[in-house]
Design a protein around this motif. Structure first.
Motif, PDB file in Angstrom:
ATOM      1  N   ASN B   2     -16.414 -54.368   3.661  1.00  0.00           N
ATOM      2  CA  ASN B   2     -15.125 -53.982   3.075  1.00  0.00           C
ATOM      3  C   ASN B   2     -14.907 -52.503   3.351  1.00  0.00           C
ATOM      4  N   ARG B   3     -13.770 -52.199   3.910  1.00  0.00           N
ATOM      5  CA  ARG B   3     -13.530 -50.802   4.282  1.00  0.00           C
ATOM      6  C   ARG B   3     -12.692 -50.066   3.245  1.00  0.00           C
ATOM      7  N   ARG B   4     -12.394 -50.700   2.129  1.00  0.00           N
ATOM      8  CA  ARG B   4     -11.593 -50.039   1.087  1.00  0.00           C
ATOM      9  C   ARG B   4     -12.468 -49.250   0.131  1.00  0.00           C
ATOM     10  N   SER B   5     -12.059 -48.014  -0.073  1.00  0.00           N
ATOM     11  CA  SER B   5     -12.829 -47.111  -0.921  1.00  0.00           C
ATOM     12  C   SER B   5     -11.922 -46.523  -2.001  1.00  0.00           C
ATOM     13  N   ILE B   6     -12.507 -46.176  -3.134  1.00  0.00           N
ATOM     14  CA  ILE B   6     -11.718 -45.516  -4.176  1.00  0.00           C
ATOM     15  C   ILE B   6     -12.585 -44.463  -4.852  1.00  0.00           C
ATOM     16  N   HIS B   7     -11.945 -43.393  -5.302  1.00  0.00           N
ATOM     17  CA  HIS B   7     -12.698 -42.300  -5.927  1.00  0.00           C
ATOM     18  C   HIS B   7     -13.065 -42.669  -7.367  1.00  0.00           C
ATOM     19  N   SER B   8     -14.303 -42.400  -7.742  1.00  0.00           N
ATOM     20  CA  SER B   8     -14.752 -42.743  -9.107  1.00  0.00           C
ATOM     21  C   SER B   8     -13.949 -41.985 -10.160  1.00  0.00           C
ATOM     22  N   TYR B   9     -13.402 -40.796  -9.798  1.00  0.00           N
ATOM     23  CA  TYR B   9     -12.642 -40.008 -10.767  1.00  0.00           C
ATOM     24  C   TYR B   9     -11.282 -40.623 -11.097  1.00  0.00           C
ATOM     25  N   THR B  10     -10.963 -41.719 -10.423  1.00  0.00           N
ATOM     26  CA  THR B  10      -9.773 -42.484 -10.808  1.00  0.00           C
ATOM     27  C   THR B  10      -9.934 -42.983 -12.251  1.00  0.00           C
ATOM     28  N   GLU B  25     -17.725 -50.931 -11.455  1.00  0.00           N
ATOM     29  CA  GLU B  25     -17.279 -52.252 -11.909  1.00  0.00           C
ATOM     30  C   GLU B  25     -15.752 -52.386 -11.765  1.00  0.00           C
ATOM     31  N   ARG B  26     -15.024 -51.325 -12.157  1.00  0.00           N
ATOM     32  CA  ARG B  26     -13.563 -51.378 -12.035  1.00  0.00           C
ATOM     33  C   ARG B  26     -13.144 -51.398 -10.560  1.00  0.00           C
ATOM     34  N   ALA B  27     -13.829 -50.602  -9.726  1.00  0.00           N
ATOM     35  CA  ALA B  27     -13.520 -50.583  -8.288  1.00  0.00           C
ATOM     36  C   ALA B  27     -13.653 -51.994  -7.718  1.00  0.00           C
ATOM     37  N   ALA B  28     -14.769 -52.617  -8.026  1.00  0.00           N
ATOM     38  CA  ALA B  28     -15.030 -53.966  -7.500  1.00  0.00           C
ATOM     39  C   ALA B  28     -13.976 -54.955  -8.008  1.00  0.00           C
ATOM     40  N   ALA B  29     -13.571 -54.792  -9.267  1.00  0.00           N
ATOM     41  CA  ALA B  29     -12.594 -55.720  -9.856  1.00  0.00           C
ATOM     42  C   ALA B  29     -11.264 -55.687  -9.098  1.00  0.00           C
ATOM     43  N   PHE B  30     -10.972 -54.554  -8.460  1.00  0.00           N
ATOM     44  CA  PHE B  30      -9.718 -54.440  -7.706  1.00  0.00           C
ATOM     45  C   PHE B  30      -9.940 -54.560  -6.195  1.00  0.00           C
ATOM     46  N   GLY B  33     -14.644 -52.129  -1.931  1.00  0.00           N
ATOM     47  CA  GLY B  33     -16.055 -52.345  -1.619  1.00  0.00           C
ATOM     48  C   GLY B  33     -16.844 -51.056  -1.590  1.00  0.00           C
ATOM     49  N   GLN B  34     -16.155 -49.909  -1.699  1.00  0.00           N
ATOM     50  CA  GLN B  34     -16.854 -48.624  -1.635  1.00  0.00           C
ATOM     51  C   GLN B  34     -16.319 -47.696  -2.729  1.00  0.00           C
ATOM     52  N   LEU B  35     -17.232 -46.912  -3.278  1.00  0.00           N
ATOM     53  CA  LEU B  35     -16.891 -46.025  -4.393  1.00  0.00           C
ATOM     54  C   LEU B  35     -17.336 -44.601  -4.083  1.00  0.00           C
ATOM     55  N   VAL B  36     -16.420 -43.629  -4.218  1.00  0.00           N
ATOM     56  CA  VAL B  36     -16.788 -42.240  -3.952  1.00  0.00           C
ATOM     57  C   VAL B  36     -17.636 -41.676  -5.102  1.00  0.00           C
ATOM     58  N   VAL B  37     -18.802 -41.177  -4.748  1.00  0.00           N
ATOM     59  CA  VAL B  37     -19.745 -40.579  -5.702  1.00  0.00           C
ATOM     60  C   VAL B  37     -19.951 -39.118  -5.305  1.00  0.00           C
ATOM     61  N   ALA B  52     -28.790 -48.873  -7.822  1.00  0.00           N
ATOM     62  CA  ALA B  52     -28.850 -50.097  -8.633  1.00  0.00           C
ATOM     63  C   ALA B  52     -27.489 -50.453  -9.211  1.00  0.00           C
ATOM     64  N   LEU B  53     -26.791 -49.445  -9.745  1.00  0.00           N
ATOM     65  CA  LEU B  53     -25.491 -49.750 -10.365  1.00  0.00           C
ATOM     66  C   LEU B  53     -24.474 -50.195  -9.314  1.00  0.00           C
ATOM     67  N   CYS B  54     -24.572 -49.605  -8.126  1.00  0.00           N
ATOM     68  CA  CYS B  54     -23.652 -50.009  -7.061  1.00  0.00           C
ATOM     69  C   CYS B  54     -23.962 -51.437  -6.610  1.00  0.00           C
ATOM     70  N   GLU B  55     -25.246 -51.731  -6.470  1.00  0.00           N
ATOM     71  CA  GLU B  55     -25.621 -53.070  -6.039  1.00  0.00           C
ATOM     72  C   GLU B  55     -25.174 -54.100  -7.076  1.00  0.00           C
ATOM     73  N   ARG B  56     -25.362 -53.762  -8.339  1.00  0.00           N
ATOM     74  CA  ARG B  56     -24.956 -54.666  -9.424  1.00  0.00           C
ATOM     75  C   ARG B  56     -23.450 -54.958  -9.345  1.00  0.00           C
ATOM     76  N   ALA B  57     -22.673 -53.913  -9.084  1.00  0.00           N
ATOM     77  CA  ALA B  57     -21.212 -54.106  -9.047  1.00  0.00           C
ATOM     78  C   ALA B  57     -20.744 -54.690  -7.709  1.00  0.00           C
ATOM     79  N   GLY B  58     -21.596 -54.574  -6.705  1.00  0.00           N
ATOM     80  CA  GLY B  58     -21.186 -55.060  -5.386  1.00  0.00           C
ATOM     81  C   GLY B  58     -20.359 -54.054  -4.607  1.00  0.00           C
ATOM     82  N   VAL B  59     -20.647 -52.762  -4.808  1.00  0.00           N
ATOM     83  CA  VAL B  59     -19.962 -51.721  -4.028  1.00  0.00           C
ATOM     84  C   VAL B  59     -21.002 -50.825  -3.356  1.00  0.00           C
ATOM     85  N   ARG B  60     -20.540 -50.103  -2.371  1.00  0.00           N
ATOM     86  CA  ARG B  60     -21.417 -49.151  -1.675  1.00  0.00           C
ATOM     87  C   ARG B  60     -20.971 -47.733  -2.008  1.00  0.00           C
TER      88      ARG B  60
END
Lengths: 282, 282
Positions: B2-10, B25-30, B33-37, B52-60
């Motif tokens: 998944n090439r869609r990313s979103i900033h965690s500060y959203t 979790e919210r990123a994955a819900a929408f 597939g990727q979350l800015v850390v 671990a938290l990323c794997e649990r949510a299914g994001v990178r």
């Protein structure tokens, strides 16, 4: 009265009486009847000489006056607030003596990146201070124009909506709004909508490209806003502003963060503005 | 991938492992597939827990790493420059350990308003330092993405053209350009032209409204750029970013100067982005 204005920094590195004479002459050569003269270091401002150089060139000065953190009129610290009011009153006297009939800029807070979200008390402090300054300005027959700027230059008034709220809170007849398209492009949902909102209080509309360089190169389409001003028979000032590292003094470049050479000579900017305003009959 | 990313500060005020889990979790819900850390304070980053938290949510995780004036990789002071390279190498190890395959942001200079026009030597220093960092990244199988930002956040790379020049000067296969529409809107002559210029090196395209609030409210029309990415069969990341004073910690608000409440909850931003990208088949 010619309502076209242009910033002196289009041509000169920094304000001085000597360089100012050149800027006034170039402004007049391109049909601008008003020239922005920034009042920063009060000691270096020579009002009588400025009045003379403007009269010689056939232009009128438009004064601007910034505040710093130690004389921030939006501060809830009574001393800092008081120094802001005093600085503005001192600047008003200089502006009057140089022949200006208005003073503008970021009059409502310190210039520069803020450190936190402003409170309602900050907004109220600015309004209370500006009411005093507006009264002084009125006694000189002068207007105040509050410039709406982007988030990196003030935290207090970033949108036309906030400016309208401030003007109403001040409640003085001689306070107007100054819109600048560079700042609007960063903060407004819709540039034309912002202009519409500010229109009843508008005293200065400044044309400034998204990167502040040549007006003909950039992403802002000025035409819909200029057509709207014409249709509204807008009677306030219309200004042109641009900055280039090739022209500005390093202090000015650092102040407005204009790191790039976006034009080599101010004549190009002045000509762009002249053609644009001619085109719209403004 | 998944090439869609979103900033965690959203969604969250500031990065922490605990709040990060919620953002992931919210990123994955929408459908992101990727979350800015952001890697800021290295001591507070817990790579294993983040993995671990990323794997649990299914994001990178997508790592970003800013520099300060005392570790500015574009500095010609050898000590300051060296600290910049070292900081980036330390951040790369953290990023790798949290499972990121890229590190981005303003990698080429200090974050924040500069004080002067950069010299060619500053540009060269950044390139020389980033060549070393890119080599380290390559040994981890990671990319670097240089974010083009506006004048108030760096003086070195404000346009796609400058970024292309930097990428060529570094000359490493794993260095890409990161374009963000908020910054492009301030600095580029033409947004679509800038995208075109950067395209051969583009690794991250970030959708960010002119005021950084809701994507559906603002003056930037993303459609022409998204259509161009689709037509080019662009394979890099596409990100969504927004900031609101109602969400951000005061430190983050001050960092990005997001003084206004531009949305109450990140879900609204994530949904806007999801619809926009769905619409364009990206």
């Amino acid at each position: 009265m010619n309502r076209r204005s242009i910033h002196s920094y289009t041509w000169i590195p920094k304000w001085s009486t000597k360089d100012g004479a050149y800027a006034a002459e170039r402004a007049a050569a391109f049909g601008y009847g008003q020239l922005v003269v920034p009042i920063r270091d009060h000691d270096s401002i020579e009002p009588a000489a400025i009045a003379a150089l403007c009269e010689r060139a056939g232009v009128r000065p438009v004064a601007t006056s910034p505040l710093q953190v130690d004389n921030d009129i939006s501060s809830t610290d009574p001393e800092v607030h008081r120094r802001g009011v005093e600085r503005h009153c001192a600047a008003l006297a200089l502006a009057r003596d140089m022949g200006a009939d208005r003073m503008g800029g970021i009059l409502y807070s310190a210039f520069g990146k803020a450190s936190k979200v402003p409170s309602d008390a900050n907004f109220q402090a600015a309004a209370d201070g500006l009411r005093i300054v507006a009264e002084r300005a009125a006694s000189y027959g002068m207007l105040l124009a509050l410039e709406v700027v982007n988030r990196y230059e003030s935290n207090l008034i970033n949108t036309a909506e906030q400016a309208v709220r401030m003007v109403k809170l001040i409640g003085a007849d001689n306070v107007r709004i100054h819109l600048d398209t560079f700042h609007m492009n960063i903060e407004e949902n819709d540039l034309l909508g912002a202009l519409e909102l500010a229109m009843p209080h508008l005293g200065y509309f400044e044309i400034d490209q998204n990167h502040r360089g040549r007006l003909t190169e950039g992403s802002i389409d000025f035409a819909p806003m200029l057509r709207r001003l014409k249709a509204a028979d807008y009677r306030g000032l219309i200004g042109v502003e641009a900055f280039s590292s090739a022209v500005s003094h390093p202090d000015i470049t650092a102040g407005v963060a204009s790191w790039r050479n976006l034009f080599d000579h101010g004549d190009d900017v002045a000509r762009d503005g002249q053609l644009l305003l001619d085109q719209h009959g403004l």
